[in-house]
Structures are given as structure tokens and as C-alpha cells.
Design a protein around this motif. Structure first.
Motif, PDB file in Angstrom:
ATOM      1  N   ILE A  34       3.816   4.790   6.590  1.00  0.00           N
ATOM      2  CA  ILE A  34       2.534   4.978   5.911  1.00  0.00           C
ATOM      3  C   ILE A  34       2.667   6.068   4.863  1.00  0.00           C
ATOM      4  CG2 ILE A  34       0.126   5.696   6.187  1.00  0.00           C
ATOM      5  CD1 ILE A  34       0.174   4.492   8.960  1.00  0.00           C
ATOM      6  N   ASP A  35       2.291   5.748   3.640  1.00  0.00           N
ATOM      7  CA  ASP A  35       2.249   6.725   2.563  1.00  0.00           C
ATOM      8  C   ASP A  35       0.876   7.400   2.630  1.00  0.00           C
ATOM      9  OD1 ASP A  35       1.934   8.070   0.095  1.00  0.00           O
ATOM     10  OD2 ASP A  35       3.396   6.745  -0.858  1.00  0.00           O
ATOM     11  N   ARG A  40      -4.901   8.351   1.567  1.00  0.00           N
ATOM     12  CA  ARG A  40      -5.958   9.323   1.297  1.00  0.00           C
ATOM     13  C   ARG A  40      -6.723   8.943   0.030  1.00  0.00           C
ATOM     14  NH1 ARG A  40      -3.028  13.432   1.283  1.00  0.00           N
ATOM     15  NH2 ARG A  40      -3.491  14.269   3.362  1.00  0.00           N
ATOM     16  N   GLN A  41      -5.999   8.517  -0.985  1.00  0.00           N
ATOM     17  CA  GLN A  41      -6.645   8.113  -2.229  1.00  0.00           C
ATOM     18  C   GLN A  41      -7.535   6.891  -2.015  1.00  0.00           C
ATOM     19  OE1 GLN A  41      -4.241   6.206  -5.352  1.00  0.00           O
ATOM     20  NE2 GLN A  41      -5.114   7.668  -6.803  1.00  0.00           N
ATOM     21  N   ASN A  42      -7.039   5.909  -1.269  1.00  0.00           N
ATOM     22  CA  ASN A  42      -7.836   4.718  -0.999  1.00  0.00           C
ATOM     23  C   ASN A  42      -9.128   5.070  -0.261  1.00  0.00           C
ATOM     24  OD1 ASN A  42      -5.876   3.102  -2.181  1.00  0.00           O
ATOM     25  ND2 ASN A  42      -4.918   2.536  -0.242  1.00  0.00           N
ATOM     26  N   GLY A 268     -12.034  -2.081   6.677  1.00  0.00           N
ATOM     27  CA  GLY A 268     -10.967  -1.390   7.377  1.00  0.00           C
ATOM     28  C   GLY A 268      -9.620  -1.466   6.687  1.00  0.00           C
ATOM     29  N   ALA A 269      -9.249  -2.649   6.201  1.00  0.00           N
ATOM     30  CA  ALA A 269      -7.923  -2.828   5.604  1.00  0.00           C
ATOM     31  C   ALA A 269      -7.776  -2.094   4.273  1.00  0.00           C
ATOM     32  CB  ALA A 269      -7.626  -4.317   5.408  1.00  0.00           C
ATOM     33  N   ALA A 295      -0.437   1.270   1.113  1.00  0.00           N
ATOM     34  CA  ALA A 295       0.055   2.469   1.807  1.00  0.00           C
ATOM     35  C   ALA A 295       0.935   2.153   3.002  1.00  0.00           C
ATOM     36  CB  ALA A 295      -1.141   3.311   2.264  1.00  0.00           C
ATOM     37  N   LEU A 296       0.966   0.906   3.446  1.00  0.00           N
ATOM     38  CA  LEU A 296       1.688   0.562   4.659  1.00  0.00           C
ATOM     39  C   LEU A 296       2.795  -0.442   4.372  1.00  0.00           C
ATOM     40  CD1 LEU A 296       2.039   0.517   7.767  1.00  0.00           C
ATOM     41  CD2 LEU A 296       0.303  -1.295   7.821  1.00  0.00           C
TER      42      LEU A 296
END
Length: 396
Positions: A34-35, A40-42, A268-269, A295-296
Motif C-alpha cells: 500500500i502506497d 492519504r491523497q485519495n 470504500g474502494a 494505492a494498492l
């Protein structure tokens, strides 16, 4: 998580000792990567959009199931909705106990039939707490829920009203909850917004009927709508100065409905995103979702090579247990090799690796098929452009 000391109850210090300072290619796979900066940005983009629109926002956490990302979504305030239908009485004492660790909190359950209501009284008996209730509406997805136009909905609504009157402080109807899951089939921003419009209007139909029953109570019901494509499309309403007719229509609808009811978006996604979300095109060109917003990823090791096959293939130690059961509609496979920076060694330089772009030239390595614990990478495109793989190397 393979190889973590004291797994599955490793402490943060154990995890840091295990991983901090290591290169990704040295991590045992398969493993989810996970980035956090992207996640966090999303999260922040979604919260900012909700604030600008003046709507509530509820985060789904089932995609990642981590407290760290949940805090990026909601902070320290928890307003919990339990999605399991029907409600399981055995979980009630455990749910009430969440209040000791979450600070400001509330628990709400979804109900969609008369058969669930008898269990709700038991929560009060076992814990001393009242339950919030959302009626789960079926607005076209046909998975769970009850249609707001059906006799069953009216019967359920009247039963909840009666229960509130006869058993005060046991339950409290908060509003109406819908999940527009079929919006994942969207191809354009306008189409995603059309789904959002339909969902709000269908939930408003339910809320109007409830307002007639609870007339004079001062109750302001919540209309809770969304899925990642529709909620992401709503971000356009908060950031675009020049809007299309579809965007104007939804924004005007939200403003009108909010005069009487509270609108709550949920998703959620959006935290991690994936290629399926990119394929929905929920945000337009000037605010476009791209691979940089995902991110994933999953890191996997190449286990064997088959260059002699009709198309070159490779075996990877990553199967359906890692990748999930649903393919992405934008390409005929189960995953693609991503354009991460591949470290050639601790002293080596970083090299940009090519990848299979479903909306580009469709050249690259793609997971063509899966078994439970393994996958088959297959090369797509001209052979002279093929990036050669090596047994033991790691890729996302």
C-alpha cells in the motif's frame, strides 16, 4: 504478511523491525503493498469534495480492513453501520464494547425485512444501548434490500414506526441506505452521475413515505447513497467551474433534496482504487483518475518461465487467494504488471518497467489465468518489445 514475527499479532515495532529499510524485491511474497501517500491523497480528495458539496460522507472499510487507513478516512470519530443481514444477536455484546475504545460513536444496523426486527430488541436487553436503523433499499442492484415502491417496504416502515412507539429507546430510524453496485459498469462520467441521480431519487421516494408517518416529530432522515464510481463522480461537482448538463442536474438535485433531508455519500474502494475503478471513467479528463491514483498492488515472485508456448508465459506465486474472484471488464485477464520502479540491487539504479495498459497499446505482461495459489503471466503484444523475466524476481 508471510514471515512476520509473532504473526498474526505482531506489534508495530515488530513490523518496523521486519520491513523498514528493506527493498521491495527482498520481501517475501505474495504481499499486499500500500502506497500510504496515495491512499492519504485519495481520502483527502473525497473528504474535501463532501465538505464543498455540504453532504455527509461515510467510509466503507471492508476493502483494506486496517485501522491505519480507517483513520485516514474518518479520524477518531466512528459512526458504525453493521452491514451483515440478518443481524446476528451473538455479536451484540461485542459491538457495544466498541464504545470503550472509539470515543464518540454510534452503532447502526441495516434492516430490509420484517424478519430482522425481533432481533433488535435483544440488543437493548443485552447491552442497554439503543440501535440506530437504516432501511436497506434495493435501488436496482438486486442484491440486498427492499424496493421503496413495494408493499413490503411500506409494511416494514410501519412496523418500525410501531416498534419505536411501543418500545421507546430501543431503535431509532435514521434513514435509508442504498448501494449502487451496478454503477461499476459505468463507462463515462455522465453515466456514473446518472446512476447517482437515480439512487438519490429512489431513496427520496422512501424518505417521503417515512416523513408522512413521522409527521410532526421533527425527524430529519438521512439519504445514504453511493458506490466508488458514483461517489467519485460527485467529486466533479466540487472541483469543476464549468459543468456539463448531467453535472448541473445532479448538483441541483442534491441542493433541492438537502432542503428536507440529509444526503450522505458512501464508498470504500476509493481509498486504494484499482483498474476496475479507472475503467468506470468517473472523473473527466481534466481531473482524470490514472494509475498514479492506485494505492494498492500485490508483489509476487516469478516461479518459472515458458518462452516456448504459443505466447510467452510465466508462472507466478500469486493466485486467486491474492487477486480476488472478479475480472476487470477493460481487459481479458485478472491483473497486469504495473509500472513500478524496479530495483536491480541495493547499489543499482532504478529502472522504469513497462506494463500492460488496458486503455493504451495493450502491450505487456498480463495475468491470463489463475488457480488458487498460482497465476500465469502471458505476454501481450510484439515479441520484440517483450520485457524478459527472470525466475525469482519480484513484480507488482
Amino acid at each position: 504478511m508471510s514471515g512476520v514475527k509473532f504473526y498474526p499479532n505482531a506489534s508495530p515495532n515488530d513490523l518496523q523491525t521486519q520491513y523498514v529499510g528493506r527493498f521491495l524485491q527482498d520481501i517475501d511474497g505474495p504481499a499486499a503493498i500500500i502506497d500510504v501517500a496515495v491512499a492519504r491523497q485519495n481520502c483527502q480528495i473525497m473528504l474535501d469534495a463532501a465538505d464543498k458539496l455540504g453532504v455527509l460522507f461515510r467510509s466503507h472499510v471492508k476493502t483494506h480492513k486496517t485501522t491505519e487507513l480507517t483513520r485516514l478516512q474518518v479520524g477518531d470519530k466512528a459512526d458504525i453501520v453493521i452491514y451483515g443481514l440478518p443481524v446476528q444477536p451473538s455479536s451484540f455484546p461485542r459491538l457495544a464494547g466498541l464504545g470503550t475504545s472509539l470515543g464518540e460513536w454510534s452503532i447502526t444496523v441495516l434492516v430490509d425485512s420484517l424478519y430482522i426486527l425481533p432481533f433488535l430488541s435483544r440488543y437493548r436487553e443485552l447491552t442497554g444501548y439503543a440501535l440506530g436503523v437504516f432501511v436497506k433499499l434495493d435501488t436496482g442492484y438486486s442484491r440486498a434490500g427492499v424496493s421503496p415502491d413495494s408493499p413490503q417496504f411500506r409494511e416494514l416502515l410501519e412496523a418500525i414506526y410501531k416498534m419505536e412507539k411501543e418500545e421507546p429507546t430501543t431503535i431509532n430510524l435514521r434513514g435509508f441506505y442504498s448501494h449502487m453496485g451496478h454503477s461499476y459498469s459505468s463507462d463515462t462520467t455522465s453515466e456514473a452521475l446518472d446512476y447517482l441521480t437515480m439512487e438519490i431519487e429512489r431513496c427520496e421516494t422512501a424518505a417521503v413515505q417515512a416523513s408522512d408517518l413521522w409527521k410532526g416529530s421533527g425527524r430529519r432522515f438521512i439519504i445514504a447513497v453511493g458506490a466508488t464510481p458514483t461517489t467519485t463522480s460527485a467529486q466533479n461537482l466540487a472541483c469543476l467551474e464549468v459543468m456539463s448538463s448531467a453535472e448541473k442536474k445532479v448538483k441541483e438535485l442534491i441542493q433541492r433534496v438537502q432542503q428536507t433531508y440529509d444526503i450522505e455519500l458512501h464508498a470504500g474502494a476509493y481509498v486504494t482504487l484499482d483498474l476496475q475503478q479507472l475503467a468506470a471513467h468517473a472523473r473527466p479528463a481534466q481531473n482524470h483518475l490514472s494509475f498514479d491514483n492506485i494505492a494498492l498492488t500485490v508483489i509476487a515472485e516469478v516461479a518459472s518461465l515458458y518462452p516456448h508456448r504459443e505466447k510467452p508465459e510465466a508462472l507466478i506465486a500469486c493466485g486467486s487467494l491474492c487477486m480476488g474472484r472478479e475480472p476487470c471488464r477493460s481487459y481479458p485477464g485478472w491483473g497486469v504488471m504495473t509500472p513500478w520502479l524496479h530495483n536491480r540491487g541495493k547499489e543499482g539504479s532504478q529502472e522504469k518497467v513497462g506494463w500492460y495498459d488496458p486503455e493504451g497499446d495493450r502491450t505487456g505482461w498480463m495475468i491470463d489465468r489463475l488457480s488458487q495459489e498460482h497465476g500465469i503471466l502471458r505476454w501481450q503484444g510484439p515479441l520484440d518489445k517483450m520485457r524478459k523475466l527472470e525466475v525469482g524476481e519480484k513484480n507488482h
